[in-house]
Design an enzyme around this catalytic site. Structure first.
Site, PDB file in Angstrom:
ATOM      1  N   CYS A 274       0.827  -1.208   0.000  1.00 49.85           N
ATOM      2  CA  CYS A 274       0.000   0.000   0.000  1.00 49.85           C
ATOM      3  C   CYS A 274       0.866   1.265   0.000  1.00 49.85           C
ATOM      4  O   CYS A 274       1.527   1.557  -0.990  1.00 49.85           O
ATOM      5  CB  CYS A 274      -0.980  -0.044   1.170  1.00 49.85           C
ATOM      6  SG  CYS A 274      -2.357   1.115   0.989  1.00 49.85           S
ATOM      7  N   HIS A 358      -3.831  -5.427  -0.074  1.00 51.61           N
ATOM      8  CA  HIS A 358      -3.424  -5.942   1.236  1.00 51.61           C
ATOM      9  C   HIS A 358      -3.438  -7.471   1.256  1.00 51.61           C
ATOM     10  O   HIS A 358      -4.480  -8.088   1.495  1.00 51.61           O
ATOM     11  CB  HIS A 358      -4.343  -5.397   2.329  1.00 51.61           C
ATOM     12  CG  HIS A 358      -4.154  -3.946   2.605  1.00 51.61           C
ATOM     13  ND1 HIS A 358      -3.252  -3.481   3.530  1.00 51.61           N
ATOM     14  CD2 HIS A 358      -4.726  -2.856   2.039  1.00 51.61           C
ATOM     15  CE1 HIS A 358      -3.279  -2.154   3.544  1.00 51.61           C
ATOM     16  NE2 HIS A 358      -4.166  -1.757   2.646  1.00 51.61           N
ATOM     17  N   GLU A 360      -2.292  -9.271   3.528  1.00 53.70           N
ATOM     18  CA  GLU A 360      -2.471  -9.699   4.921  1.00 53.70           C
ATOM     19  C   GLU A 360      -3.912  -9.527   5.386  1.00 53.70           C
ATOM     20  O   GLU A 360      -4.210  -9.652   6.572  1.00 53.70           O
ATOM     21  CB  GLU A 360      -1.533  -8.906   5.835  1.00 53.70           C
ATOM     22  CG  GLU A 360      -2.039  -7.539   6.289  1.00 53.70           C
ATOM     23  CD  GLU A 360      -2.184  -6.507   5.186  1.00 53.70           C
ATOM     24  OE1 GLU A 360      -2.892  -5.509   5.398  1.00 53.70           O
ATOM     25  OE2 GLU A 360      -1.600  -6.682   4.106  1.00 53.70           O
TER      26      GLU A 360
END
Length: 383
Positions: A274, A358, A360
């Site tokens: 990001c 993202h 994660e």
């Protein structure tokens, strides 16, 4: 019950009811399309300075679960939902969303047509807004009021949300842990044997980035945003993780300069997510620009340029790397299926890659979680 009002910078007014702390707040009004994960949204530092609109109509049905937080507190400037659940049902629930917002001093509004608001933001682009909560009559919309709303600017974002020296967590401990359980002097033992030492450069890192690295047996050292390249290299890491974070990436000229030093001289394996992805691109000579209304939510499709496979991803950003600005040694690895914007870059001259989305993501989707394994392979190949 008293009323609440959302006033956009273009003069549009929505009337609703107050949630959270009654008062007045100004922020950049954005929307996120996530159907779940509102706790992760509220505690994601990337939302610093923003008034967040949830497009999913019912929010709060599983209450507040501190173990699901992405950081130690909420960073949003305001919160907008269509309907709020006042009687949540979940065996892990500890309190209602309204109480959490009050405790976090977040001013919000519910009961407005969030579809109409989202449509306005999609057509006109992201704009500033003001929530006035706990009043008995509609506010007067004056030129002075609208100018005050327009003048708001997100400032010192990364410096505010990242950890400070002495506050960064020891290896094996994440903000999810310390929010619910006081840390022991030695921290929490790792469940897996340590294979690599990773420095996580905290620009507003989500807790799950650290957890994903530790799942793979990594020792993680978190350092604040003002850490220099020399200080990072003195830690002798096997790899460097550039975290997510809020704000305009181009504002962080000092950090970008330090990233450039590492890229130019150290050849250290790097993985950026990001904001980290954007600042790495800026350090390598690319440019970034602001999107009309950004990408926020858990349903954004990206395509792998090598395999043509499409992955569904979680995203939260208002800026993107310009494709036409990529240098010859930077190859676009993923692109957004909806608008063609850059979603990933692989660098051919250094052991580094980054993604705009993202991998994660918690609570999901988990399609691109394999990128953490790719980072491990990058480190192994660099030894």
């Amino acid at each position: 019950m008293s009323s609440a009002y959302l006033i956009l910078a273009d003069g549009t007014v929505f009337q609703g009811k107050p949630i959270g702390l009654e008062g007045t707040t100004i922020g950049e009004t954005v929307f996120t399309t996530g159907m779940t994960g509102y706790l992760e949204t509220l505690t994601d530092p990337s939302y610093f300075g923003q008034i967040v609109t949830q497009t999913f109509p019912l929010i709060g049905n599983y209450g507040v679960i501190p173990q699901d937080f992405e950081s130690k507190k909420s960073w949003v400037r305001g919160y907008i939902v269509r309907e709020i659940c006042e009687e949540p049902s979940n065996f892990r629930c500890q309190e209602t969303l309204d109480k959490f917002l009050k405790d976090q001093k977040i001013t919000g509004i519910f009961g407005i047509d969030t579809r109409a608001l989202t449509k306005r933001l999609r057509e006109s682009g992201v704009m500033n807004g003001m929530i006035i909560s706990g009043v008995n009559e509609a506010p007067k919309i004056t030129d002075e009021l609208l100018q005050k709303i327009k003048d708001y600017k997100i400032q010192k974002a990364v410096e505010t949300v990242g950890c400070n020296e002495g506050e960064c967590l020891p290896p094996g401990l994440s903000h999810r842990d310390v929010f619910t359980t006081p840390p022991s002097p030695k921290g929490t033992p790792l469940k897996n044997p340590v294979n690599y030492h990773i420095v996580l450069w905290d620009f507003g890192a989500k807790a799950n980035i650290q957890r994903e690295l530790e799942k793979r047996g990594c020792k993680v050292t978190v350092v604040p945003s003002d850490t220099t390249a020399d200080q990072i290299l003195k830690l002798k890491p096997d790899g460097l993780m550039l975290s997510n974070g809020p704000g305009d990436p181009a504002d962080n000229t000092g950090i970008i300069g330090e990233i450039k030093k590492i890229c130019d001289y150290a050849k250290l394996p790097i993985f950026g997510i990001c904001l980290g992805h954007q600042m790495l691109a800026l350090a390598r000579g690319a440019k970034t620009s602001k999107l009309k209304y950004g990408h926020r939510g858990g349903n954004h499709p990206v395509k792998d340029t090598q395999t043509d496979r499409v992955y569904i991803t979680s995203q939260n950003h208002g800026y993107a790397v310009e494709n036409t600005s990529l240098p010859a040694y930077a190859k676009m690895s993923f692109f957004n299926v909806n608008d063609g914007t850059v979603e990933g870059i692989t660098y051919t001259d250094i052991p580094a890659f980054s993604v705009q989305f993202h991998p994660e993501a918690c609570g999901g989707p988990h399609d691109t979680n394999f990128l953490f394994d790719r980072f491990m392979e990058c480190i192994e190949g660099n030894k």
